[in-house]
Design a protein around this motif. Structure first.
Motif, short mmCIF file in Angstrom:
data_model
loop_
_atom_site.label_atom_id
_atom_site.label_comp_id
_atom_site.label_asym_id
_atom_site.label_seq_id
_atom_site.Cartn_x
_atom_site.Cartn_y
_atom_site.Cartn_z
N LEU A 1 0.82 -1.22 0.00
CA LEU A 1 0.00 0.00 0.00
C LEU A 1 0.85 1.26 0.00
CD1 LEU A 1 -2.72 -0.98 2.63
CD2 LEU A 1 -3.01 -0.79 0.15
N PRO B 1 -1.49 5.53 3.25
CA PRO B 1 -2.85 5.70 2.73
C PRO B 1 -3.88 5.91 3.84
CG PRO B 1 -2.19 3.41 2.59
CD PRO B 1 -0.99 4.18 3.07
N ALA C 1 -9.26 3.53 5.85
CA ALA C 1 -10.21 2.59 5.24
C ALA C 1 -9.50 1.68 4.23
CB ALA C 1 -11.35 3.35 4.57
N GLU C 2 -8.55 2.22 3.50
CA GLU C 2 -7.80 1.43 2.52
C GLU C 2 -6.95 0.37 3.23
OE1 GLU C 2 -4.62 2.10 -1.15
OE2 GLU C 2 -5.47 3.84 -0.12
N VAL C 3 -6.33 0.76 4.34
CA VAL C 3 -5.50 -0.19 5.10
C VAL C 3 -6.39 -1.26 5.73
CG1 VAL C 3 -3.92 -0.45 7.06
CG2 VAL C 3 -3.68 1.50 5.49
N ALA D 1 -9.23 -2.41 4.65
CA ALA D 1 -9.67 -3.31 3.59
C ALA D 1 -8.55 -4.27 3.18
CB ALA D 1 -10.16 -2.51 2.38
N ALA D 2 -7.33 -3.76 3.13
CA ALA D 2 -6.19 -4.60 2.73
C ALA D 2 -5.85 -5.64 3.80
CB ALA D 2 -4.99 -3.73 2.42
#
Length: 170
Positions: free
Chosen positions: A27, A52, A55-57, A59-60
């Protein structure tokens, strides 16, 4: 750039650190501070990273928790910048027979003297309980503090030492 606090806990297994670090690296998140330990067969990791959005972390990291073996939480934090030390670094070691209240009593003595616990670990090996704490103490309080620590330790039936920390090792 976002600063995030991430915790990962669950049943220990080989590869958790690598799995989490790889997700963050993909990421573009930079892992700045972290601590990880195994507690009675359970994995516990806390880290701060920049990169990032939360929310992106989240999800990952979700696939790592998909089987219910791990719980990962992500929280945005406000960068504090460099936090200057407010005192002199010391290491307190406590050991003795296990009993309730050792950490509470010994850290209360430190706080009452104006100290700040910056790192703490405990370990129970059979009936032997060990506490190791890195602390910052105001200048000039260590000598008087040692007497209070010894009195409290005697009441608890444990031994205590307080020594200046080698800043190169912290």
């Amino acid at each position: 750039m976002n600063e995030l606090a991430i915790t990962v806990i669950g049943r220990d297994r080989p590869g958790i650190v690598a799995d989490v670090a790889e997700v963050l690296a993909r990421l573009g998140a930079n892992l700045t501070d972290s601590t990880m330990t195994r507690l009675r067969g359970h994995f516990a990791m806390t880290l701060i990273c920049t990169g990032p959005a939360g929310a992106e972390v989240e999800a990952a990291l979700a696939p790592l928790a998909a089987e219910g073996q791990l719980l990962a939480t992500v929280r945005a934090v406000t960068p504090d910048g460099e936090v200057p030390a407010v005192g002199e670094p010391y290491v307190m070691a406590v050991h003795g027979s296990d009993r309730m209240g050792i950490v509470a009593a010994m850290t209360r003595v430190l706080v009452d003297a104006g100290g700040n616990v910056t790192d703490l670990s405990t370990r129970l090996a059979g009936s032997l309980y060990v506490v190791l704490a890195e602390v910052e103490l105001p200048a000039g309080v260590a000598d008087a503090l040692v007497d209070r620590l010894h009195r409290t330790a005697a009441e608890l039936g444990v031994e205590v030492t307080l020594r200046p920390a080698d800043p190169d090792l912290l």
